[in-house]
Design an enzyme around this catalytic site. Structure first.
Site, mmCIF file in Angstrom:
data_model
loop_
_atom_site.group_PDB
_atom_site.id
_atom_site.type_symbol
_atom_site.label_atom_id
_atom_site.label_comp_id
_atom_site.label_asym_id
_atom_site.label_seq_id
_atom_site.Cartn_x
_atom_site.Cartn_y
_atom_site.Cartn_z
ATOM 1 N N SER A 152 9.218 22.707 -18.022
ATOM 2 C CA SER A 152 8.408 21.985 -17.053
ATOM 3 C C SER A 152 6.946 22.170 -17.437
ATOM 4 O O SER A 152 6.474 23.300 -17.542
ATOM 5 C CB SER A 152 8.690 22.559 -15.661
ATOM 6 N N LYS A 207 9.795 18.047 -19.078
ATOM 7 C CA LYS A 207 9.509 17.507 -17.738
ATOM 8 C C LYS A 207 8.014 17.584 -17.523
ATOM 9 O O LYS A 207 7.405 18.640 -17.726
ATOM 10 C CB LYS A 207 10.282 18.329 -16.711
ATOM 11 N N LYS A 262 4.914 17.318 -14.868
ATOM 12 C CA LYS A 262 4.521 17.269 -13.471
ATOM 13 C C LYS A 262 3.566 16.093 -13.309
ATOM 14 O O LYS A 262 2.666 15.914 -14.158
ATOM 15 C CB LYS A 262 3.808 18.579 -13.100
ATOM 16 N N ASP A 300 8.234 14.995 -12.457
ATOM 17 C CA ASP A 300 8.431 15.631 -11.146
ATOM 18 C C ASP A 300 7.154 15.486 -10.332
ATOM 19 O O ASP A 300 6.096 15.980 -10.724
ATOM 20 C CB ASP A 300 8.759 17.122 -11.345
ATOM 21 N N GLU A 330 11.778 13.067 -10.305
ATOM 22 C CA GLU A 330 12.185 14.101 -9.358
ATOM 23 C C GLU A 330 11.278 14.067 -8.123
ATOM 24 O O GLU A 330 10.049 14.031 -8.249
ATOM 25 C CB GLU A 330 12.064 15.449 -10.082
ATOM 26 N N ASP A 338 14.938 17.209 -5.207
ATOM 27 C CA ASP A 338 14.756 18.656 -5.293
ATOM 28 C C ASP A 338 14.519 19.150 -3.864
ATOM 29 O O ASP A 338 15.468 19.508 -3.146
ATOM 30 C CB ASP A 338 13.570 18.941 -6.247
ATOM 31 N N LYS A 361 18.637 24.362 -7.023
ATOM 32 C CA LYS A 361 17.949 25.661 -7.094
ATOM 33 C C LYS A 361 18.627 26.566 -6.074
ATOM 34 O O LYS A 361 18.585 26.277 -4.871
ATOM 35 C CB LYS A 361 16.478 25.515 -6.700
ATOM 36 N N GLY A 403 14.104 25.542 -11.570
ATOM 37 C CA GLY A 403 13.503 26.857 -11.782
ATOM 38 C C GLY A 403 12.371 27.083 -10.809
ATOM 39 O O GLY A 403 11.784 26.129 -10.281
HETATM 40 O O1 SMG Z 1 10.861 27.838 -13.498
HETATM 41 O O2 SMG Z 1 10.242 26.491 -15.076
HETATM 42 C C1 SMG Z 1 10.274 26.832 -13.898
HETATM 43 C C2 SMG Z 1 9.529 25.998 -12.898
HETATM 44 C C3 SMG Z 1 9.982 24.595 -12.915
HETATM 45 O O3 SMG Z 1 8.653 22.785 -12.202
HETATM 46 C C4 SMG Z 1 9.300 23.739 -11.869
HETATM 47 N N1 SMG Z 1 9.482 24.082 -10.589
HETATM 48 O O4 SMG Z 1 9.464 21.443 -8.216
HETATM 49 O O5 SMG Z 1 10.831 21.881 -9.752
HETATM 50 C C5 SMG Z 1 9.806 22.159 -9.141
HETATM 51 C C6 SMG Z 1 8.927 23.330 -9.493
HETATM 52 C C7 SMG Z 1 8.732 24.238 -8.317
HETATM 53 C C8 SMG Z 1 7.829 25.390 -8.563
HETATM 54 S S1 SMG Z 1 6.221 24.885 -8.769
HETATM 55 C C9 SMG Z 1 5.173 26.187 -8.526
HETATM 56 MG MG MG Z 2 10.878 19.874 -8.551
#
Ligand code: SMG
Ligand code: MG
Length: 366
Positions: free
Chosen positions: A133, A159, A161, A187, A212, A237, A261, A289
């Site tokens: 991510s 992925k 953001k 995402d 996402e 999510d 998750k 994650g």
């Molecule tokens: O553990 O690699 C990881 C984080 C992956 O993007 C990630 N998590 O919305 O999926 C999500 C985010 C939530 C945590 S963001 C601080």
């Molecule tokens: Mg997410």
């Protein structure tokens, strides 16, 4: 199995680089760990709540509070993981706190029984593909450098953001530089509304695996409307906190993919129920994650080895976030992480590192 007591341990883990999402920037991971002690074995659980209630309503101080005041005192004296879920059901919400407690009890039970979490959950693979991510960056060149580095390390899915103002351009730039074949998804962490549908439809041309959580957590109906207006598959999510939510989303047509998750849904047992439900409906799932340390990562990798996890997860190597992990680091081998085979989660915190990062401990006798 009698539980003697439970330790709440807070640790502070510096991140290798700031991680920016549509709701904020993390520079340090403030984690609550639970250690369940029994006469036969100890078990570990990692609470994935963040420092502030921005990803969801939970936050780490709140999780510690509800655990010590309500959840831990409600545990039956001799608990298996299923009994933990039943005992905690009267308390509303606080799924991340519940998940950590259930995970620690389950780990202790499995270690005592000499069974791995992967085999208990029904894993079908001995390794899982590693996705990464990539946070929101200050510039496109900075983003392209980051993505290039991850691809070089062997990550097999990227992925990005996104948020309003950082969506079409970064996706276009990554596609132009790395080509149409890199498995790519985005995402939004709930940063858009249905009025953005025409804009989000402009992502369709980039052949993304999925988008996402484009809309708000509680906008299941609007996600279903959006799904009819864009061709990029919608993955939920934040909206999915239970198997019931997953069933509702599937029957409404709100998503065709779910990010599972365990913390968000209240534990590994509920995560497996969602996996089973989705598999029966032909809905793909992948393992999300929450910047886990090696403790939570080990358990996620076990879950991600179940047969319905047909898309690569946010299952990254330890060094994606941490220069020094709490456990022996997870490392990519040919773009994959190896599923631990030892009893329970199959990894242990390294005592010296654990001590170094610990900011407080609290012992609760049962
Ligand atoms: O553990 O690699 C990881 C984080 C992956 O993007 C990630 N998590 O919305 O999926 C999500 C985010 C939530 C945590 S963001 C601080
Ligand atoms: Mg997410």
């Amino acid at each position: 199995m009698k539980i003697t007591g439970i330790e709440l341990r807070r640790i502070a883990m510096p991140l290798v680089a700031p991680f920016r999402t549509s709701f904020g920037t993390e520079t340090r991971r403030d984690v609550l760990l639970l250690r369940v002690v029994t006469p036969d074995a100890e078990g570990w659980g990692e609470c994935v709540a963040m420092s502030g209630p921005l990803y969801s309503a939970e936050y780490v101080d709140g999780a510690a509070d509800v655990l010590r005041r309500f959840l831990i005192p409600a545990l039956p004296p001799s608990a298996d993981a299923y009994a933990v879920g039943r005992a905690l059901r009267p308390f509303k919400g606080h799924r991340m706190a519940k998940a950590a407690l259930e995970a620690a009890v389950l780990d202790a039970r499995l270690r005592a029984a000499d069974q791995s979490l992967a085999s208990f959950l029904g894993a079908a693979a001995d390794r899982v593909p590693a996705g990464v991510s990539v946070g929101i960056m200050n510039s496109i060149p900075e983003l392209l450098d980051a993505v290039a580095g991850y691809l070089e390390e062997g990550y097999i899915r990227i992925k990005l953001k996104i948020e309003p103002g950082w969506d079409l351009e970064p996706v276009r730039a990554v596609r132009e530089r790395f080509g149409p074949d890199v498995p790519l998804q985005v995402d939004a962490n709930a940063a858009y509304t249905l009025t953005d549908a025409p804009h989000l439809a402009r992502l369709d041309e980039f052949g993304l695996l999925l988008i996402e959580q484009p809309l708000a957590d509680d906008d299941m109906v609007q996600h279903a409307r959006l799904a009819r207006r864009i061709t990029t598959p919608i993955c939920l999510d934040e909206s999915i906190e239970s198997a019931e939510h997953a069933a509702a989303a599937i029957s409404l047509g709100a998503c065709s993919v779910i990010n599972i998750k365990p913390g968000r849904v209240g534990g590994y047992l509920e995560a497996r129920r969602i996996h089973d439900l989705c598999r029966a409906h032909g809905v793909a799932v992948w393992c999300g994650g929450m910047l886990e340390t090696g403790i939570g990562r080990a358990a996620n990798v076990a879950l991600a080895a179940l047969p319905g996890f047909t898309l690569p997860g946010d299952t990254s190597g330890s060094r994606r976030y941490y220069a020094t992990d709490l456990t022996a680091p997870f490392e990519l081998r040919d773009g994959h992480l190896t599923v631990p085979t030892g009893p329970g989660i199959g990894v242990d915190p390294l005592p010296e590192i654990l001590d170094e990062v610990t900011t407080s401990t609290e012992w609760i006798t049962l």
